[in-house]
Each structure stands twice: as C-alpha cells, then as structure tokens.
Design a protein around this motif. Sequence first.
Motif, PDB file in Angstrom:
ATOM      1  N   GLY A  55       1.023  -1.206  -0.023  1.00  0.00           N
ATOM      2  CA  GLY A  55       0.258  -0.132   0.030  1.00  0.00           C
ATOM      3  C   GLY A  55       0.826   1.168  -0.058  1.00  0.00           C
ATOM      4  O   GLY A  55       2.030   1.302   0.421  1.00  0.00           O
ATOM      5  N   ALA A  56       0.312   2.292  -0.290  1.00  0.00           N
ATOM      6  CA  ALA A  56       1.066   3.512  -0.658  1.00  0.00           C
ATOM      7  C   ALA A  56       0.136   4.708  -0.306  1.00  0.00           C
ATOM      8  O   ALA A  56      -0.813   4.675  -0.553  1.00  0.00           O
ATOM      9  N   VAL A  57       0.922   5.685  -0.014  1.00  0.00           N
ATOM     10  CA  VAL A  57       0.116   7.163   0.505  1.00  0.00           C
ATOM     11  C   VAL A  57       0.919   8.236  -0.131  1.00  0.00           C
ATOM     12  O   VAL A  57       2.432   8.258  -0.138  1.00  0.00           O
ATOM     13  N   THR A  58       0.475   9.143  -0.959  1.00  0.00           N
ATOM     14  CA  THR A  58       1.098  10.141  -1.339  1.00  0.00           C
ATOM     15  C   THR A  58       0.409  11.596  -0.778  1.00  0.00           C
ATOM     16  O   THR A  58      -0.933  11.649  -1.087  1.00  0.00           O
ATOM     17  N   LEU A  59       1.093  12.561  -0.416  1.00  0.00           N
ATOM     18  CA  LEU A  59       0.724  13.802   0.084  1.00  0.00           C
ATOM     19  C   LEU A  59       1.437  14.740  -0.977  1.00  0.00           C
ATOM     20  O   LEU A  59       2.583  14.761  -1.223  1.00  0.00           O
ATOM     21  N   ALA A  60       0.664  16.081  -1.445  1.00  0.00           N
ATOM     22  CA  ALA A  60       0.997  16.949  -2.259  1.00  0.00           C
ATOM     23  C   ALA A  60       0.529  17.980  -2.219  1.00  0.00           C
ATOM     24  O   ALA A  60      -0.870  18.384  -1.542  1.00  0.00           O
ATOM     25  N   LEU A  61       1.071  19.097  -2.425  1.00  0.00           N
ATOM     26  CA  LEU A  61       0.592  20.539  -2.258  1.00  0.00           C
ATOM     27  C   LEU A  61       1.098  21.246  -3.442  1.00  0.00           C
ATOM     28  O   LEU A  61       2.304  21.443  -3.801  1.00  0.00           O
ATOM     29  N   LYS A  62       0.053  21.868  -4.282  1.00  0.00           N
ATOM     30  CA  LYS A  62       0.366  22.829  -5.617  1.00  0.00           C
ATOM     31  C   LYS A  62      -0.067  24.136  -5.151  1.00  0.00           C
ATOM     32  O   LYS A  62      -0.923  24.503  -4.754  1.00  0.00           O
ATOM     33  N   VAL A  63       0.803  25.130  -5.584  1.00  0.00           N
ATOM     34  CA  VAL A  63       0.884  26.744  -5.187  1.00  0.00           C
ATOM     35  C   VAL A  63       0.843  26.999  -6.719  1.00  0.00           C
ATOM     36  O   VAL A  63       2.022  27.077  -7.204  1.00  0.00           O
ATOM     37  N   SER A  64      -0.051  27.900  -7.070  1.00  0.00           N
ATOM     38  CA  SER A  64      -0.124  28.635  -8.360  1.00  0.00           C
ATOM     39  C   SER A  64      -0.269  30.115  -8.437  1.00  0.00           C
ATOM     40  O   SER A  64      -1.260  30.501  -7.573  1.00  0.00           O
ATOM     41  N   LYS A  65       0.438  30.880  -9.203  1.00  0.00           N
ATOM     42  CA  LYS A  65       0.054  32.288  -9.264  1.00  0.00           C
ATOM     43  C   LYS A  65      -0.091  32.909 -10.495  1.00  0.00           C
ATOM     44  O   LYS A  65       0.884  32.639 -11.420  1.00  0.00           O
ATOM     45  N   GLN A  66      -1.093  33.308 -10.711  1.00  0.00           N
ATOM     46  CA  GLN A  66      -1.351  33.985 -12.203  1.00  0.00           C
ATOM     47  C   GLN A  66      -0.716  35.421 -11.993  1.00  0.00           C
ATOM     48  O   GLN A  66      -1.446  36.483 -11.175  1.00  0.00           O
ATOM     49  N   ILE A  67       0.328  35.724 -12.461  1.00  0.00           N
ATOM     50  CA  ILE A  67       1.026  36.970 -12.419  1.00  0.00           C
ATOM     51  C   ILE A  67       0.519  38.170 -13.192  1.00  0.00           C
ATOM     52  O   ILE A  67       0.206  39.181 -12.428  1.00  0.00           O
ATOM     53  N   ASP A  68       0.033  37.810 -14.398  1.00  0.00           N
ATOM     54  CA  ASP A  68      -0.640  38.815 -15.141  1.00  0.00           C
ATOM     55  C   ASP A  68      -1.508  38.116 -16.138  1.00  0.00           C
ATOM     56  O   ASP A  68      -1.541  36.832 -16.200  1.00  0.00           O
ATOM     57  N   LYS A  69      -1.962  38.663 -17.383  1.00  0.00           N
ATOM     58  CA  LYS A  69      -2.835  38.138 -18.174  1.00  0.00           C
ATOM     59  C   LYS A  69      -1.939  37.036 -18.962  1.00  0.00           C
ATOM     60  O   LYS A  69      -2.693  36.019 -19.557  1.00  0.00           O
ATOM     61  N   LEU A  70      -0.908  37.441 -19.060  1.00  0.00           N
ATOM     62  CA  LEU A  70       0.008  36.348 -19.917  1.00  0.00           C
ATOM     63  C   LEU A  70       0.905  35.329 -19.161  1.00  0.00           C
ATOM     64  O   LEU A  70       1.133  34.065 -19.557  1.00  0.00           O
ATOM     65  N   TRP A  71       1.262  35.652 -18.124  1.00  0.00           N
ATOM     66  CA  TRP A  71       2.286  34.829 -17.236  1.00  0.00           C
ATOM     67  C   TRP A  71       1.815  34.156 -15.843  1.00  0.00           C
ATOM     68  O   TRP A  71       0.904  34.766 -15.425  1.00  0.00           O
ATOM     69  N   SER A  72       2.019  32.905 -15.772  1.00  0.00           N
ATOM     70  CA  SER A  72       1.784  32.415 -14.530  1.00  0.00           C
ATOM     71  C   SER A  72       2.811  31.245 -14.077  1.00  0.00           C
ATOM     72  O   SER A  72       3.581  30.802 -14.861  1.00  0.00           O
TER      73      SER A  72
END
Length: 376
Positions: free
Chosen positions: A319-336
Amino acid sequence: MTNKDNSGLAASILTAAMLLPGVQAHAETPPANGTISLGYLDYRDSQPGFDRIKVHAPSLSIVAPVAGVWSIGASVVRDDVSGASPRYHTAVSGASRMDDIRKAGDASLTRYFDRGSLTVGAAYSTEHDYISRALSLQGSVESEDHNTTWTAGLGHSDDKIDPVNHIVTNEKKRTTNVLLGVTRVLTASDIAQLTLTHTQGEGYFNDPYKFFDTRPRSRDESTLLARWNHYIAATGGTSRLSYRYYRDSFGVRAHTIGGEYVQPLADGWTLTPELRLYTQSAAYFYRDPVYDPVLGAPFPVGYDFKSLMSEDQRLSGFGAVTLALKVSKQIDKLWSVDVKASTYQQRGSWAFFNSGSPGLDIFRAQTIQIAVNRSW
C-alpha cells in the motif's frame, strides 16, 4: 538499472495527463490562446540506509490554435537519471550503480468540429538501452445539449530493448491500447467522468538487470477510472475525487483513491492540496524474500530457471500514500507560475483488500515540480 525501474511512480509524475501514448486530454473547443510552458522536475527516492534514484527533468511544452478549428501540441523532456536500484527485493551492491539519460517527445494535431474533435498523436522516447515509438488516435462527440461527451481512442507502441549486459539483444515489446469514456455535466456544480482502458501487450516484459526475473511474454491490462468534480459555492473552490481500479494478467489487482481541493485566493493565487491512497496485490509469480538455506540470496526456495518468477519489489503486494501541495500564481494576463511538492511512501503492511508482501524495506520518494507558463 535504468529509469524504467521507476515507471510505476516517475512515469505517472512526468505524464500524468496522458490518456494514450502521445495524446493529452483536451477540451472540445479550440484553445483561445497559445501557451508555452517551461518545467523542471526533481525526483528522488530512498530506502533505509541508502538513497536510490535521482531524476532531474527539464521539459518544454506548447499548445497553439491554428486557423480557428485546429490546434497543435508538442512537448519534449530530458530525464537525467542516476543512483542505484535493487537487483532483487531490496538488496543493493556497487554493481547496481547507474547513470542514464532519457529523451522523449510527443506531438499532436487536433481538428475541432461543432460537437466534437479528432486528435492524432505520435511519441518517441530513447535511452541507452530502450527505444519506444507510439502512435494514437482519439475522437470525441458531444450531445446536442453539450452536457455529455463520449470519447474513444486507439493507441499502439513499439519498444526495442537492448540491455547493456547483453542478456538479450534486440528484444521487442508491442502494446495496443483502447479507450472508451463518457463525461457528463450533472448539475451546475458537478461533472462526472467514467473511462475504461484496455491494453494488450506482447513481447519482452522481464527486467534484464535483475538476477531472477522471468515474466510471461504477454500482459493484458484493464483500468476503470471514475472522476467527480464538485464546485463549492461557499468557498469558490472545487473538489476533485477519483477512484481507479486496475487488473492485469500478471495477477496484480490495484485500487487508487484520490482527492484534491482547488482553492482560488486573492491576487491570483491558488492552493491545491492532494491526497492519494494506493494498494495492490502481488503478481502470481512474485517470490517473497525467503531464500534457499544452502545457496542463500538471491536464490529463492525451490528455484527453477525454467519457471516464471520475479523478485521485483514493484510486483509485490503493498500500500502507498501520496501527499502533495500545489501553489499557483497568475502574475498577469500572460504569465503564471506553478510549484508542486509531493511525498510518497509505500509499505507492505499498508496493503488493503489484499495481503501485503513481507520482508521488504519501506520505500519513500519526494518530488518537486516547477512550471513557468506564458500565453499569447
């Protein structure tokens, strides 16, 4: 050893969006803008007393609309793999040290229609002892009210295996994949999806770098995947739940339960925590670490070179367990920017629905992924 030893985990990290070889999941309408993404993955795993595999993988992907009814997509990745993998069970020696580089790429072309789409794709991967080529075709059709989408796909891959120890030469492995799926908008807040895939493989499935590893020359695999996304008006977030059942002709039966929660925040930030639980039964020819009293390891009790057997830990029950956290940032209309960190741990004692395999060390892995995206 090569990075194919990590196929159960690393491949899912590197190609999580892939449904069939060379084809990524896509919407039923052409993208409004083009996107280019530069990514980097750092993966490493370990067992008590030693570090095993390290992977550094820069990647580049692009999706672009063409003439209003077409889109093209392509990606390339370069895996720099180093470390050591067990020759059998969890035993390691200096002879098992390795360094390898894998280069892979895929491309797809999609034509959009009033109520559907058709995608053709190709993929290619090469490393010093393994070459893989794949082609695929995937189509989808929407209902008149656009609430239901049916999807069907067909893929085929041809692999060539030439291990450096020359235990075999110019071995082949061929697989054919079939996919059927349906996606349904249930309410204004709920979307559900059910996908069935079946794979038939023929050829060389052994691990040529393990002392005892003789597997069948065919492998049939079936997977049923159910997903449910629910929008929570009170928080503005979305929960994503999934269940996956897998079975194959090796005797492996696996269950995966996954959940993540996407929470938009102020100023373009988004947090996505994730939890995934996995369990599998052992292959019918897997041998527990019980060795011949005279010859010792790696010779199993009652060994026979003519019999099917494997001491590969990936074919054990665990058996296995995965824990994850994703952080996203939309900087402006073009960049993230996206950053995701995950930790994985597997143990034989964590198996449920089936018995876990005894005598194996705990396996741990950590992954960090970074992506910079630009639209135009």
